[in-house]
Design a protein around this motif. Structure first.
Motif, PDB file in Angstrom:
ATOM      1  N   PRO A   2      27.607  52.768 -32.214  1.00  0.00           N
ATOM      2  CA  PRO A   2      26.962  51.580 -32.778  1.00  0.00           C
ATOM      3  C   PRO A   2      26.712  50.487 -31.740  1.00  0.00           C
ATOM      4  N   HIS A   3      25.716  49.657 -32.033  1.00  0.00           N
ATOM      5  CA  HIS A   3      25.477  48.454 -31.226  1.00  0.00           C
ATOM      6  C   HIS A   3      25.164  47.262 -32.130  1.00  0.00           C
ATOM      7  N   GLY A   4      25.817  47.257 -33.294  1.00  0.00           N
ATOM      8  CA  GLY A   4      25.559  46.220 -34.285  1.00  0.00           C
ATOM      9  C   GLY A   4      24.668  46.699 -35.411  1.00  0.00           C
ATOM     10  N   ASP A   5      24.176  47.934 -35.312  1.00  0.00           N
ATOM     11  CA  ASP A   5      23.334  48.511 -36.352  1.00  0.00           C
ATOM     12  C   ASP A   5      24.201  49.175 -37.414  1.00  0.00           C
ATOM     13  N   PHE A   6      23.623  49.431 -38.576  1.00  0.00           N
ATOM     14  CA  PHE A   6      24.367  50.008 -39.693  1.00  0.00           C
ATOM     15  C   PHE A   6      23.402  50.693 -40.645  1.00  0.00           C
ATOM     16  N   MET A   7      23.945  51.427 -41.624  1.00  0.00           N
ATOM     17  CA  MET A   7      23.059  52.160 -42.525  1.00  0.00           C
ATOM     18  C   MET A   7      23.735  52.471 -43.859  1.00  0.00           C
ATOM     19  N   ALA A   8      22.881  52.633 -44.862  1.00  0.00           N
ATOM     20  CA  ALA A   8      23.256  53.279 -46.110  1.00  0.00           C
ATOM     21  C   ALA A   8      22.797  54.719 -45.979  1.00  0.00           C
ATOM     22  N   ALA A   9      23.601  55.660 -46.468  1.00  0.00           N
ATOM     23  CA  ALA A   9      23.265  57.070 -46.276  1.00  0.00           C
ATOM     24  C   ALA A   9      23.611  57.878 -47.511  1.00  0.00           C
ATOM     25  N   GLY A  10      22.752  58.860 -47.815  1.00  0.00           N
ATOM     26  CA  GLY A  10      22.981  59.738 -48.948  1.00  0.00           C
ATOM     27  C   GLY A  10      22.766  61.185 -48.563  1.00  0.00           C
ATOM     28  N   ILE A  11      23.370  62.085 -49.314  1.00  0.00           N
ATOM     29  CA  ILE A  11      23.223  63.509 -49.037  1.00  0.00           C
ATOM     30  C   ILE A  11      21.758  63.921 -49.074  1.00  0.00           C
ATOM     31  N   TYR A  12      21.495  65.047 -48.442  1.00  0.00           N
ATOM     32  CA  TYR A  12      20.139  65.581 -48.294  1.00  0.00           C
ATOM     33  C   TYR A  12      19.240  64.629 -47.505  1.00  0.00           C
ATOM     34  N   SER A  13      19.901  63.728 -46.707  1.00  0.00           N
ATOM     35  CA  SER A  13      19.229  62.903 -45.686  1.00  0.00           C
ATOM     36  C   SER A  13      18.404  61.746 -46.228  1.00  0.00           C
ATOM     37  N   GLN A  14      19.027  60.938 -47.088  1.00  0.00           N
ATOM     38  CA  GLN A  14      18.436  59.662 -47.528  1.00  0.00           C
ATOM     39  C   GLN A  14      19.046  58.544 -46.677  1.00  0.00           C
ATOM     40  N   TYR A  15      18.218  57.579 -46.237  1.00  0.00           N
ATOM     41  CA  TYR A  15      18.740  56.528 -45.367  1.00  0.00           C
ATOM     42  C   TYR A  15      18.039  55.187 -45.561  1.00  0.00           C
TER      43      TYR A  15
ATOM     44  N   GLY B 178      18.320  72.373 -45.563  1.00  0.00           N
ATOM     45  CA  GLY B 178      19.383  72.895 -44.714  1.00  0.00           C
ATOM     46  C   GLY B 178      20.621  72.026 -44.684  1.00  0.00           C
ATOM     47  N   TYR B 179      20.713  71.058 -45.576  1.00  0.00           N
ATOM     48  CA  TYR B 179      21.787  70.070 -45.525  1.00  0.00           C
ATOM     49  C   TYR B 179      23.183  70.703 -45.573  1.00  0.00           C
ATOM     50  N   ASN B 180      23.369  71.710 -46.418  1.00  0.00           N
ATOM     51  CA  ASN B 180      24.697  72.280 -46.607  1.00  0.00           C
ATOM     52  C   ASN B 180      25.033  73.414 -45.639  1.00  0.00           C
ATOM     53  N   ASP B 181      24.139  73.713 -44.727  1.00  0.00           N
ATOM     54  CA  ASP B 181      24.388  74.751 -43.732  1.00  0.00           C
ATOM     55  C   ASP B 181      25.295  74.173 -42.646  1.00  0.00           C
ATOM     56  N   PRO B 182      26.464  74.774 -42.393  1.00  0.00           N
ATOM     57  CA  PRO B 182      27.384  74.224 -41.379  1.00  0.00           C
ATOM     58  C   PRO B 182      26.752  74.032 -40.011  1.00  0.00           C
ATOM     59  N   LYS B 183      25.764  74.814 -39.676  1.00  0.00           N
ATOM     60  CA  LYS B 183      25.148  74.672 -38.352  1.00  0.00           C
ATOM     61  C   LYS B 183      24.341  73.376 -38.241  1.00  0.00           C
ATOM     62  N   ASN B 184      24.098  72.717 -39.376  1.00  0.00           N
ATOM     63  CA  ASN B 184      23.342  71.461 -39.380  1.00  0.00           C
ATOM     64  C   ASN B 184      24.226  70.237 -39.576  1.00  0.00           C
ATOM     65  N   LYS B 185      25.522  70.375 -39.310  1.00  0.00           N
ATOM     66  CA  LYS B 185      26.456  69.282 -39.581  1.00  0.00           C
ATOM     67  C   LYS B 185      26.170  68.036 -38.748  1.00  0.00           C
ATOM     68  N   LEU B 186      25.397  68.175 -37.673  1.00  0.00           N
ATOM     69  CA  LEU B 186      25.070  67.023 -36.837  1.00  0.00           C
ATOM     70  C   LEU B 186      23.715  66.407 -37.191  1.00  0.00           C
ATOM     71  N   HIS B 187      23.098  66.852 -38.261  1.00  0.00           N
ATOM     72  CA  HIS B 187      21.812  66.273 -38.667  1.00  0.00           C
ATOM     73  C   HIS B 187      21.892  64.758 -38.789  1.00  0.00           C
ATOM     74  N   MET B 188      22.945  64.259 -39.441  1.00  0.00           N
ATOM     75  CA  MET B 188      23.060  62.809 -39.638  1.00  0.00           C
ATOM     76  C   MET B 188      23.113  62.092 -38.301  1.00  0.00           C
ATOM     77  N   ASP B 189      23.920  62.595 -37.378  1.00  0.00           N
ATOM     78  CA  ASP B 189      24.040  61.953 -36.078  1.00  0.00           C
ATOM     79  C   ASP B 189      22.721  61.995 -35.316  1.00  0.00           C
ATOM     80  N   MET B 190      22.004  63.089 -35.451  1.00  0.00           N
ATOM     81  CA  MET B 190      20.710  63.217 -34.783  1.00  0.00           C
ATOM     82  C   MET B 190      19.687  62.257 -35.380  1.00  0.00           C
ATOM     83  N   ILE B 191      19.679  62.142 -36.694  1.00  0.00           N
ATOM     84  CA  ILE B 191      18.737  61.240 -37.361  1.00  0.00           C
ATOM     85  C   ILE B 191      18.999  59.796 -36.956  1.00  0.00           C
ATOM     86  N   ILE B 192      20.259  59.382 -36.985  1.00  0.00           N
ATOM     87  CA  ILE B 192      20.580  57.998 -36.622  1.00  0.00           C
ATOM     88  C   ILE B 192      20.262  57.742 -35.151  1.00  0.00           C
TER      89      ILE B 192
END
Length: 415
Positions: free
Chosen positions: A346-359, A378-392
């Motif tokens: 973080p650098h002072g930023d923040f987010m609301a987040a929901g499953i299946y990639s709502q932001y 692909g939200y529930n596929d373990p290989k995509n567990k970093l999707h949230m980090d990548m999106i942010i």
């Protein structure tokens, strides 16, 4: 639908067969509705028409929406993740984006819809809903309807005496540190969160469900994301205000902000809103909520949400709530405040987040707000567990690239 998915759903049916008989609903009907709604082949359409699957209330817009200005421009092509340059467009595609909006304070810089989504679709927010509930909680605190977030929850909900929530403070609930045992695995259809979904689908009571859970840890010692915590916050709000969450959201957020479209709120069989994830809203109205928090709860000169509450909500204040992939007191690499997240870096930023990639992503350092609706298959596929980090990380790259570039641009009212 795969055979594995069908078997998992039937496992839920077997587990909850007896409680469902109490509610007087047929298992077949509930099974069919839930299975149809979460069928991966159809979630892109289903998530914008949630109202057609479940009972809802309506959060009415005022009829005179506050309008963004409009200055369309391109967004960056790439972001850097794990030392590798990657495509933003590709990331948006693989995470099932249906709507993407980027604004700098009062000006929309980018707004596109995909996969049949339209600007007036009310997309399911899932856990983005939690951040709206947090705003209502801060307002109730300022009004004196709640004395202190250090109060124990049974002060406001006597039915919590003798349950796993007895002795848990409101702050522990707000920060997902209640100690309540709850499996939040959307890929496991026998998990607590999916059994809770079946309570909704079969017309049961989420209030009763919340009192049935067991304790796993000492409250206030570990950050464990438990969606039912937000339902308890909703119970407190309805009890201390004497109003429904729908009415509170309409009176205190929706109409004061001049939201453009009515929203819908999913309810259980007893008329209680699904506080942890049942809101359905349009992309532009998500961006309006982001703009409210960008401006510390102030909307064009009127303080809607207390500024100190906004600040506290997006500022982790205990070791267990801090961001980091190596935090031993948290089940998440992201920071957590009062129902709002902070990025892993973080650098002072923040987010609301929901499953299946709502932001809803907010960066006060650049004035950028980003809203994204999605149906990430692909939200529930373990290989995509970093999707949230990548999106942010991609959002951070967009914010850094265009946050200071909108000055002096010719502006026009948004369509």
């Amino acid at each position: 639908m795969t055979k594995t998915t069908k078997r998992a759903i039937w496992a839920i049916v077997i587990i909850i067969a007896m409680p469902v008989a109490y509610y007087g609903y047929t298992i077949g009907s509930a099974f069919s509705r839930m299975a149809s709604y979460y069928d991966l082949e159809h979630i892109t359409e289903n998530y914008r028409r949630t109202k057609d699957f479940f009972n809802t209330t309506t959060v009415h817009a005022s009829g005179t929406p506050w309008q963004f200005k409009y200055a369309k421009r391109d967004i960056p092509d790439t972001y850097v993740y794990d030392g590798e340059e990657r495509s933003i467009a590709e990331l948006m595609e693989i995470t099932g984006t249906t709507g993407l909006l980027i604004a700098k304070d009062d000006t929309i810089l980018f707004e596109e819809y995909y996969q049949g989504e339209k600007e007036d679709d009310r997309h399911i927010q899932f856990s983005v809903t939690k951040s709206f509930i947090s705003a209502l909680f801060g307002i109730a605190l300022e009004k004196g309807q709640i004395d202190s977030i250090e109060d124990r929850v049974e002060k406001y909900l006597q039915e919590m005496v003798g349950t796993s929530y007895q002795g848990v403070t409101l702050k522990d609930i707000l920060t997902m540190s209640s100690g309540v045992r709850f499996t939040e695995d959307y890929g496991d259809l026998t998990s607590d969160v999916n059994r809770m979904s079946m309570v909704i689908g079969t017309g049961g009571s989420l209030n009763d469900y919340a009192t049935s859970l067991e304790r796993e840890r000492e409250p206030g010692t570990f950050n464990d994301y438990v969606s039912v915590n937000t339902h308890v916050l909703g119970m407190v709000l309805t009890r201390v205000t004497g109003k429904t969450l729908t009415a509170l959201l309409e009176e205190q957020i929706w109409q004061p902000l001049g939201m453009e479209h009515d929203a819908y709120f999913l309810i259980d069989g007893h008329g209680m809103e699904v506080a942890m994830g049942g809101l359905q809203a349009s992309l532009r109205d998500m961006a309006r909520m982001g703009r409210l928090y960008l401006n510390e709860g102030n909307w064009n000169g009127k303080q809607i949400v207390p500024a100190d509450w906004v600040h506290a909500s997006v500022t982790p204040d205990a070791p267990r709530l801090m961001a980091g992939f190596d935090n031993p007191s948290s089940d998440s690499p992201y920071g957590y405040g009062y129902q709002w997240w902070t990025p892993s870096n973080p650098h002072g930023d923040f987010m609301a987040a929901g499953i299946y990639s709502q932001y809803i992503y907010v960066d006060p350092t650049t004035g950028i707000v980003i809203a994204k609706t999605s149906a990430n298959k692909g939200y529930n596929d373990p290989k995509n567990k970093l999707h949230m980090d990548m999106i942010i990380t991609a959002f951070q790259a967009i914010s850094a690239a265009i946050g200071g570039e909108a000055e002096g641009t010719q502006l026009a009212a948004a369509d």
